[in-house]
Design a protein around this motif. Structure first.
Motif, short mmCIF file in Angstrom:
data_model
loop_
_atom_site.label_atom_id
_atom_site.label_comp_id
_atom_site.label_asym_id
_atom_site.label_seq_id
_atom_site.Cartn_x
_atom_site.Cartn_y
_atom_site.Cartn_z
N ASP A 16 5.89 -2.10 -4.06
CA ASP A 16 5.77 -1.48 -5.37
C ASP A 16 4.56 -0.54 -5.43
O ASP A 16 4.56 0.43 -6.20
CB ASP A 16 5.63 -2.55 -6.45
CG ASP A 16 6.92 -3.35 -6.65
OD1 ASP A 16 7.98 -2.86 -6.21
OD2 ASP A 16 6.84 -4.44 -7.24
N GLU A 17 3.56 -0.83 -4.62
CA GLU A 17 2.36 0.01 -4.63
C GLU A 17 2.67 1.46 -4.25
O GLU A 17 1.94 2.38 -4.63
CB GLU A 17 1.31 -0.56 -3.67
CG GLU A 17 0.66 -1.84 -4.15
CD GLU A 17 1.53 -3.08 -3.93
OE1 GLU A 17 2.61 -2.95 -3.31
OE2 GLU A 17 1.13 -4.16 -4.38
N ASP A 20 3.51 3.13 -7.40
CA ASP A 20 2.28 3.27 -8.17
C ASP A 20 1.46 4.45 -7.66
O ASP A 20 0.87 5.20 -8.45
CB ASP A 20 1.45 1.99 -8.07
CG ASP A 20 2.12 0.80 -8.74
OD1 ASP A 20 3.00 1.02 -9.59
OD2 ASP A 20 1.77 -0.35 -8.39
#
Length: 237
Positions: A16-17, A20
């Motif tokens: 998920d980073e 982001d």
């Protein structure tokens, strides 16, 4: 940055980073390069608080691209119009979103679609991308198929006659919309805007660029497209 951004990643192993990092980068670009924010690097350069040799490597790259397209279009594309402040947004958008796509690739993403206000970078397709009808918001004028690459459209339907011909200082009204497919969004978005600023002559100019495919609707509502434009099916008339 004044437009919605959406991201779809179809690789389960991508953290998920990575997403982001994409949105953090685009927020950073907005702070650094927006001509509408007094503290941005672009605004400081425009006010003379920075010399050209003091700007960041990123802004120097953007300004080099702006100058390249100014020369290529004979001045039709110009981010330094008389009576207006420095505004490199036409290059910054595609450049920054392409950089965001490269962040995803570096994080291991192989199949994704990054959509920034209708300008799209895709990887690992096939993906189907619709191009909005220039006069009817609820219709598409074409749908194209992309596996890897980018598509960008410049048009009058969202912001009116906002693209100016730098040779005259007046709005460019010879086209209704101009779509370019290229290997990167940096090129697709810049070429689409530059060609739109040129007017009808921009069709031939863009079509002659290696690696670019074009779909244009002129002010007479004629559709002109290059033979290699990656169509994927019929759309509403």
């Amino acid at each position: 940055m004044g437009f919605p951004v959406s991201l779809r990643v179809d690789d389960e192993h991508v953290p998920d980073e990575a997403a982001d990092a994409v949105f953090a980068w685009l927020r950073e670009v907005d702070e650094r390069f927006s001509p509408f924010k007094a503290g941005s690097e672009v605004s400081r350069l425009d006010r003379g608080e920075l010399r050209a040799d003091e700007v960041s490597a990123d802004l120097a790259e953007v300004l080099d691209l702006c100058e390249h397209y100014r020369v290529e279009t004979g001045g039709a594309f110009d981010v330094r119009l008389p009576g207006r402040g420095l505004d490199p947004c036409a290059v910054v958008k595609g450049w920054s979103v392409q950089r965001a796509a490269e962040l995803l690739t570096a994080a291991g993403a192989r199949r994704f679609c990054l959509n920034a206000g209708g300008d799209v970078v895709v990887s690992g397709g096939p993906w189907r991308v619709g191009v909005r009808h220039p006069e009817h918001a609820d219709k598409l004028c074409t749908v194209l198929a992309l596996t890897d690459g980018a598509v960008a459209t410049s048009a009058r339907y969202e912001r009116g006659d906002h693209i100016l011909d730098g040779r005259t200082g007046r709005p460019s009204t010879g086209l209704l919309s101009f779509t370019v497919v290229a290997s990167t969004l940096t090129e697709a978005d810049s070429v689409a805007t530059a060609a739109f600023a040129m007017g009808p002559e921009g069709i031939e100019w863009a079509a002659a660029r290696e690696g670019c495919e074009v779909y244009a609707v002129d002010a007479e509502r004629r559709v002109l497209r290059t033979p290699g434009f990656p169509g994927a099916g019929a759309a509403a008339a």
